[in-house]
Design a protein around this motif. Structure first.
Motif, PDB file in Angstrom:
ATOM      1  N   THR A  14      21.597   1.002 -18.076  1.00  0.00           N
ATOM      2  CA  THR A  14      21.278  -0.233 -17.377  1.00  0.00           C
ATOM      3  C   THR A  14      22.268  -1.332 -17.725  1.00  0.00           C
ATOM      4  N   SER A  15      22.052  -2.502 -17.152  1.00  0.00           N
ATOM      5  CA  SER A  15      22.916  -3.659 -17.359  1.00  0.00           C
ATOM      6  C   SER A  15      22.710  -4.247 -18.756  1.00  0.00           C
ATOM      7  N   ILE A  16      23.823  -4.601 -19.423  1.00  0.00           N
ATOM      8  CA  ILE A  16      23.774  -5.209 -20.748  1.00  0.00           C
ATOM      9  C   ILE A  16      24.596  -6.498 -20.749  1.00  0.00           C
ATOM     10  N   HIS A  17      24.497  -7.259 -21.845  1.00  0.00           N
ATOM     11  CA  HIS A  17      25.265  -8.486 -22.038  1.00  0.00           C
ATOM     12  C   HIS A  17      26.086  -8.332 -23.313  1.00  0.00           C
ATOM     13  N   VAL A  18      27.349  -8.759 -23.257  1.00  0.00           N
ATOM     14  CA  VAL A  18      28.244  -8.683 -24.411  1.00  0.00           C
ATOM     15  C   VAL A  18      28.919 -10.037 -24.571  1.00  0.00           C
ATOM     16  N   LYS A  19      29.003 -10.521 -25.811  1.00  0.00           N
ATOM     17  CA  LYS A  19      29.674 -11.791 -26.078  1.00  0.00           C
ATOM     18  C   LYS A  19      31.048 -11.508 -26.680  1.00  0.00           C
ATOM     19  N   LEU A  20      32.092 -12.075 -26.055  1.00  0.00           N
ATOM     20  CA  LEU A  20      33.456 -11.964 -26.569  1.00  0.00           C
ATOM     21  C   LEU A  20      33.814 -13.252 -27.293  1.00  0.00           C
ATOM     22  N   LEU A  21      34.313 -13.122 -28.519  1.00  0.00           N
ATOM     23  CA  LEU A  21      34.712 -14.251 -29.350  1.00  0.00           C
ATOM     24  C   LEU A  21      36.194 -14.102 -29.679  1.00  0.00           C
ATOM     25  N   VAL A  22      36.926 -15.218 -29.711  1.00  0.00           N
ATOM     26  CA  VAL A  22      38.363 -15.156 -30.004  1.00  0.00           C
ATOM     27  C   VAL A  22      38.712 -16.198 -31.057  1.00  0.00           C
ATOM     28  N   GLY A 106      38.836   1.930 -31.167  1.00  0.00           N
ATOM     29  CA  GLY A 106      39.504   0.912 -30.369  1.00  0.00           C
ATOM     30  C   GLY A 106      38.758   0.544 -29.097  1.00  0.00           C
ATOM     31  N   ALA A 107      39.353  -0.368 -28.345  1.00  0.00           N
ATOM     32  CA  ALA A 107      38.729  -0.912 -27.133  1.00  0.00           C
ATOM     33  C   ALA A 107      38.453   0.153 -26.075  1.00  0.00           C
ATOM     34  N   SER A 108      39.262   1.194 -26.025  1.00  0.00           N
ATOM     35  CA  SER A 108      39.082   2.253 -25.019  1.00  0.00           C
ATOM     36  C   SER A 108      37.945   3.205 -25.355  1.00  0.00           C
ATOM     37  N   LYS A 109      37.517   3.204 -26.605  1.00  0.00           N
ATOM     38  CA  LYS A 109      36.487   4.147 -27.049  1.00  0.00           C
ATOM     39  C   LYS A 109      35.182   3.471 -27.461  1.00  0.00           C
ATOM     40  N   TYR A 110      35.245   2.208 -27.826  1.00  0.00           N
ATOM     41  CA  TYR A 110      34.039   1.521 -28.312  1.00  0.00           C
ATOM     42  C   TYR A 110      33.083   1.223 -27.163  1.00  0.00           C
ATOM     43  N   ILE A 111      31.815   1.560 -27.339  1.00  0.00           N
ATOM     44  CA  ILE A 111      30.774   1.335 -26.336  1.00  0.00           C
ATOM     45  C   ILE A 111      29.836   0.249 -26.872  1.00  0.00           C
ATOM     46  N   PRO A 112      29.972  -0.996 -26.380  1.00  0.00           N
ATOM     47  CA  PRO A 112      29.077  -2.050 -26.860  1.00  0.00           C
ATOM     48  C   PRO A 112      27.624  -1.805 -26.447  1.00  0.00           C
ATOM     49  N   LYS A 113      26.731  -2.248 -27.317  1.00  0.00           N
ATOM     50  CA  LYS A 113      25.302  -2.231 -27.006  1.00  0.00           C
ATOM     51  C   LYS A 113      24.919  -3.595 -26.447  1.00  0.00           C
ATOM     52  N   ASP A 114      23.713  -3.682 -25.894  1.00  0.00           N
ATOM     53  CA  ASP A 114      23.220  -4.952 -25.371  1.00  0.00           C
ATOM     54  C   ASP A 114      23.200  -6.001 -26.484  1.00  0.00           C
ATOM     55  N   ARG A 115      23.730  -7.169 -26.178  1.00  0.00           N
ATOM     56  CA  ARG A 115      23.787  -8.340 -27.073  1.00  0.00           C
ATOM     57  C   ARG A 115      24.812  -8.209 -28.191  1.00  0.00           C
ATOM     58  N   ASP A 116      25.687  -7.203 -28.126  1.00  0.00           N
ATOM     59  CA  ASP A 116      26.771  -7.104 -29.114  1.00  0.00           C
ATOM     60  C   ASP A 116      27.687  -8.308 -28.999  1.00  0.00           C
ATOM     61  N   GLU A 117      28.266  -8.692 -30.124  1.00  0.00           N
ATOM     62  CA  GLU A 117      29.307  -9.709 -30.172  1.00  0.00           C
ATOM     63  C   GLU A 117      30.568  -9.022 -30.683  1.00  0.00           C
ATOM     64  N   VAL A 118      31.673  -9.195 -29.951  1.00  0.00           N
ATOM     65  CA  VAL A 118      32.944  -8.596 -30.346  1.00  0.00           C
ATOM     66  C   VAL A 118      33.937  -9.715 -30.575  1.00  0.00           C
ATOM     67  N   LEU A 119      34.557  -9.699 -31.749  1.00  0.00           N
ATOM     68  CA  LEU A 119      35.509 -10.739 -32.136  1.00  0.00           C
ATOM     69  C   LEU A 119      36.932 -10.186 -32.074  1.00  0.00           C
ATOM     70  N   PHE A 120      37.796 -10.915 -31.393  1.00  0.00           N
ATOM     71  CA  PHE A 120      39.234 -10.614 -31.352  1.00  0.00           C
ATOM     72  C   PHE A 120      39.887 -11.625 -32.288  1.00  0.00           C
ATOM     73  N   GLN A 121      40.534 -11.123 -33.344  1.00  0.00           N
ATOM     74  CA  GLN A 121      41.126 -12.011 -34.330  1.00  0.00           C
ATOM     75  C   GLN A 121      42.574 -11.585 -34.603  1.00  0.00           C
ATOM     76  N   LEU A 122      43.474 -12.567 -34.514  1.00  0.00           N
ATOM     77  CA  LEU A 122      44.885 -12.299 -34.784  1.00  0.00           C
ATOM     78  C   LEU A 122      45.085 -12.116 -36.276  1.00  0.00           C
ATOM     79  N   LYS A 123      45.690 -11.008 -36.658  1.00  0.00           N
ATOM     80  CA  LYS A 123      45.917 -10.684 -38.056  1.00  0.00           C
ATOM     81  C   LYS A 123      47.371 -10.338 -38.291  1.00  0.00           C
ATOM     82  N   GLN A 124      47.744 -10.339 -39.559  1.00  0.00           N
ATOM     83  CA  GLN A 124      49.106  -9.965 -39.952  1.00  0.00           C
ATOM     84  C   GLN A 124      49.009  -9.069 -41.177  1.00  0.00           C
ATOM     85  N   THR A 125      49.787  -7.966 -41.150  1.00  0.00           N
ATOM     86  CA  THR A 125      49.757  -7.052 -42.304  1.00  0.00           C
ATOM     87  C   THR A 125      50.765  -7.491 -43.334  1.00  0.00           C
TER      88      THR A 125
END
Length: 125
Positions: A14-22, A106-125
């Motif tokens: 069914t339909s879910i909601h996902v929050k994207l954070l940057v 990764g993004a191509s394989k991860y399946i978010p659940k309803d109400r998941d929050e996903v954070l995109f954060q710039l990092k440096q090694t």
């Protein structure tokens, strides 16, 4: 919320909601403040994070770029106009927005659940 370990290829639900954070600041605090937040609604359950990102781009102001790596899927190279500088070993890290833990895939394989929050954060090694 806990990290979802389900992978792509599972039956869509069914339909879910996902929050994207940057967070654009290099190596910033995962708890924020956030430079961008988008609630993505009407996501078909079972969609990959990459599909959620594409929907967010079509329905909001979220932007990203990626390159496809055969076998590994999409590698996120830019979010909200900020490019990861490979010469400086920058990369976009994908985290569970509620816990700060790395997503298990990764993004191509991860399946978010309803109400998941996903954070995109710039990092440096």
């Amino acid at each position: 919320m806990s990290i979802n370990t389900e992978c792509a290829g599972q039956e869509k639900e069914t339909s879910i909601h996902v929050k994207l954070l940057v967070i654009k600041e290099l190596n910033g605090n995962w708890k924020g403040p956030y430079d961008y937040v988008q609630n993505v609604t009407n996501v078909l359950g079972g969609s990959t994070l990459f599909e959620v990102m594409q929907l967010a781009e079509r329905t909001g102001s979220f932007t990203f770029k990626s390159i496809n790596d055969d076998g590994l899927g999409e590698f996120i190279t830019s979010v909200m106009g900020v490019d990861a500088n490979q010469e400086k070993n920058d990369f976009w890290e994908l985290l569970d927005g509620a816990t700060g833990k790395l997503l298990p895939v990764g993004a191509s394989k991860y399946i978010p659940k309803d109400r998941d929050e996903v954070l995109f954060q710039l990092k440096q090694t």
